[in-house]
Design a protein around this motif. Structure first.
Motif, PDB file in Angstrom:
ATOM      1  N   UNK A   9       0.853  -1.196   0.000  1.00 54.41           N
ATOM      2  CA  UNK A   9       0.000   0.000   0.000  1.00 54.41           C
ATOM      3  C   UNK A   9       0.886   1.242   0.000  1.00 54.41           C
ATOM      4  N   UNK A  10       0.823   2.009  -1.071  1.00 58.59           N
ATOM      5  CA  UNK A  10       1.753   3.133  -1.209  1.00 58.59           C
ATOM      6  C   UNK A  10       1.479   4.241  -0.182  1.00 58.59           C
TER       7      UNK A  10
ATOM      8  N   UNK B 290       5.310  -1.064 -13.843  1.00 54.64           N
ATOM      9  CA  UNK B 290       6.134  -1.425 -12.678  1.00 54.64           C
ATOM     10  C   UNK B 290       5.442  -0.959 -11.392  1.00 54.64           C
ATOM     11  N   UNK B 291       4.929   0.261 -11.419  1.00 55.97           N
ATOM     12  CA  UNK B 291       4.269   0.795 -10.222  1.00 55.97           C
ATOM     13  C   UNK B 291       3.011  -0.017  -9.892  1.00 55.97           C
ATOM     14  N   UNK B 292       2.226  -0.329 -10.927  1.00 56.05           N
ATOM     15  CA  UNK B 292       0.982  -1.085 -10.692  1.00 56.05           C
ATOM     16  C   UNK B 292       1.261  -2.484 -10.150  1.00 56.05           C
ATOM     17  N   UNK B 293       2.390  -3.058 -10.569  1.00 59.31           N
ATOM     18  CA  UNK B 293       2.726  -4.399 -10.077  1.00 59.31           C
ATOM     19  C   UNK B 293       3.280  -4.368  -8.658  1.00 59.31           C
TER      20      UNK B 293
ATOM     21  N   UNK C  59      -0.463  -0.580  -4.483  1.00 63.55           N
ATOM     22  CA  UNK C  59      -1.850  -0.182  -4.712  1.00 63.55           C
ATOM     23  C   UNK C  59      -2.107   1.162  -4.020  1.00 63.55           C
ATOM     24  N   UNK C  60      -3.072   1.899  -4.515  1.00 61.79           N
ATOM     25  CA  UNK C  60      -3.454   3.183  -3.905  1.00 61.79           C
ATOM     26  C   UNK C  60      -4.779   2.928  -3.195  1.00 61.79           C
TER      27      UNK C  60
ATOM     28  N   UNK D 153       6.511  13.350  -8.302  1.00 59.51           N
ATOM     29  CA  UNK D 153       5.450  13.225  -9.316  1.00 59.51           C
ATOM     30  C   UNK D 153       4.326  12.303  -8.827  1.00 59.51           C
ATOM     31  N   UNK D 154       4.735  11.170  -8.268  1.00 66.34           N
ATOM     32  CA  UNK D 154       3.725  10.221  -7.771  1.00 66.34           C
ATOM     33  C   UNK D 154       2.928  10.849  -6.624  1.00 66.34           C
ATOM     34  N   UNK D 155       3.637  11.542  -5.741  1.00 69.97           N
ATOM     35  CA  UNK D 155       2.967  12.203  -4.616  1.00 69.97           C
ATOM     36  C   UNK D 155       1.931  13.210  -5.131  1.00 69.97           C
TER      37      UNK D 155
END
Ligand code: SAH
Ligand code: SF4
Length: 345
Positions: free
Chosen positions: A3-4, A54-57, A60-61, A28-30
């Motif tokens: 969990x990000x 890569x981020x999706x794997x 999760x948000x 950027x993600x933040x």
């Protein structure tokens, strides 16, 4: 899948480092998550497909699932939210003329067991993770559309829902740090956050030097015998130690007032003598007193003081120079008022 929302900014830097992402990707993600409210990495249009993949794997948000919504005639909205393990918590949106406040839960249930509190009556299940605390804010923002509509902006947060925030301080603190990340519009400065506690002195001792948010203490009685009879926690952390730590807080935060919450319970803590004792113990503490009407729930053993008694009690405090206000309950008709939150209805 991680969990990000559970990671602080600093931790994300090292996470992204491990993924071999450039450092600027963190900001950027933040921005996407905390300022724009996106719920998937594929919405992050300044990333190429491979980075999104890569981020999706990896992450999760998180959003809790809305299981039920109740709307009060006064505009208050209560959300029953389902967590991944199917346990449920409640969060409340309270719109006012010049601000929108949300009331957040910090635990599923509560172990403190105050006699007047419906949450305490139902016992403790578990602590909430940072993402489950932040997720309450985000799911409400999604629902009321405050990501785009600035008039719906969430301006204040109170940790006054289910649970004792100081018994889950690590996660509450991470959530509070991350809620700043939304920037000028979506970010929530700790100045706009109020943490309410039943008075866990051992934790207060550790955190008050660096505590950035406002502090509210559930006092509810002006002497130890009365307090212990309605708040068993007083046997563990007594009134004297609690007031000592409050004075230390005043010294460390000279520009802030502590809010003392005081529910008026008929025949228990609402007579003139009690008001005078309260004045005495609060002497030398920089504070205000919030007098609270008791909110009744099925199975409670109390009667709230009537309006006349509440007004009288306030008058006595005010005449001694104490700033005392009466908290008008919001969302009473939908059981969303303080102490009425439980996860079953
Ligand atoms: N555990 C923390 C925060 C959650 S309770 C604490 O106790 O401070 C939030 C507030 O609601 C507290 O001041 C609590 O004493 C009050 N409260 C609990 N039950 C209530 C009831 N039945 N009526 C009115 N206020 C209540
Ligand atoms: Fe827990 Fe606060 Fe309720 Fe007491 S009043 S049982 S500390 S939630």
């Amino acid at each position: 899948m991680k969990g990000i929302l559970n990671f602080t900014q600093e931790q994300l830097v090292s996470q992204f480092n491990n993924l071999k992402f450039a450092k600027f990707r963190v900001q950027q993600v933040i921005d996407w998550i905390y300022s724009k409210g996106v719920t998937s990495f594929t919405q992050m249009t300044n990333f190429n497909g491979q980075t999104q993949g890569t981020l999706s794997n990896s992450y999760c948000i998180y959003r809790p699932q809305i299981s039920a919504i109740k709307k009060s005639i006064d505009g208050t909205i209560k959300f029953l939210l389902k967590l991944d393990d199917s346990l449920t918590i409640e969060s409340v949106f309270i719109p006012e003329d010049h601000r929108n406040t949300i009331c957040l839960s910090t635990q599923v249930g509560c172990a403190v067991g105050c006699k007047f509190c419906n949450t305490g009556y139902n016992g403790f299940k578990r602590n909430l993770k940072p993402e489950e605390i932040i997720g309450q804010v985000f799911v409400i923002k999604d629902y009321v559309d405050s990501w785009k509509d600035r008039t719906k902006r969430i301006s204040n947060v109170v940790f006054m829902g289910m649970g004792e925030p100081l018994y889950n301080w690590n996660n509450v603190n991470i959530a509070m740090q991350n809620l700043k990340l939304g920037g000028e519009i979506q970010g929530l400065s700790p100045k706009r956050i109020t943490l309410s506690t039943s008075g866990i002195v051992s934790v207060l001792e550790k955190i008050i030097p660096t505590l950035e948010c406002n502090l509210a203490i559930s006092l509810h009685a002006p002497n130890s015998a009365t307090r212990s009879s309605i708040m068993p926690i007083n046997n563990l952390y007594n009134l004297e130690n609690l007031l000592t730590i409050c004075k230390a807080y005043n010294r460390l935060h000279p520009n802030k007032l502590i809010t003392f919450e005081y529910i008026l319970l008929n025949g228990i803590n609402d007579n003139t003598g009690m008001a005078k004792q309260l004045i005495k113990i609060l002497h030398g503490v920089k504070c205000k007193v919030n007098l609270i009407q008791f909110n009744s729930w099925k199975g409670d053993k109390f009667v709230g003081s009537d309006e006349q008694k509440i007004q009288n009690f306030r008058k006595i405090l005010v005449s001694s120079g104490i700033n005392a206000t009466i908290r008008h309950s919001r969302g009473r008709d939908i059981m969303a008022a303080c102490g009425q939150l439980q996860s079953s209805n």
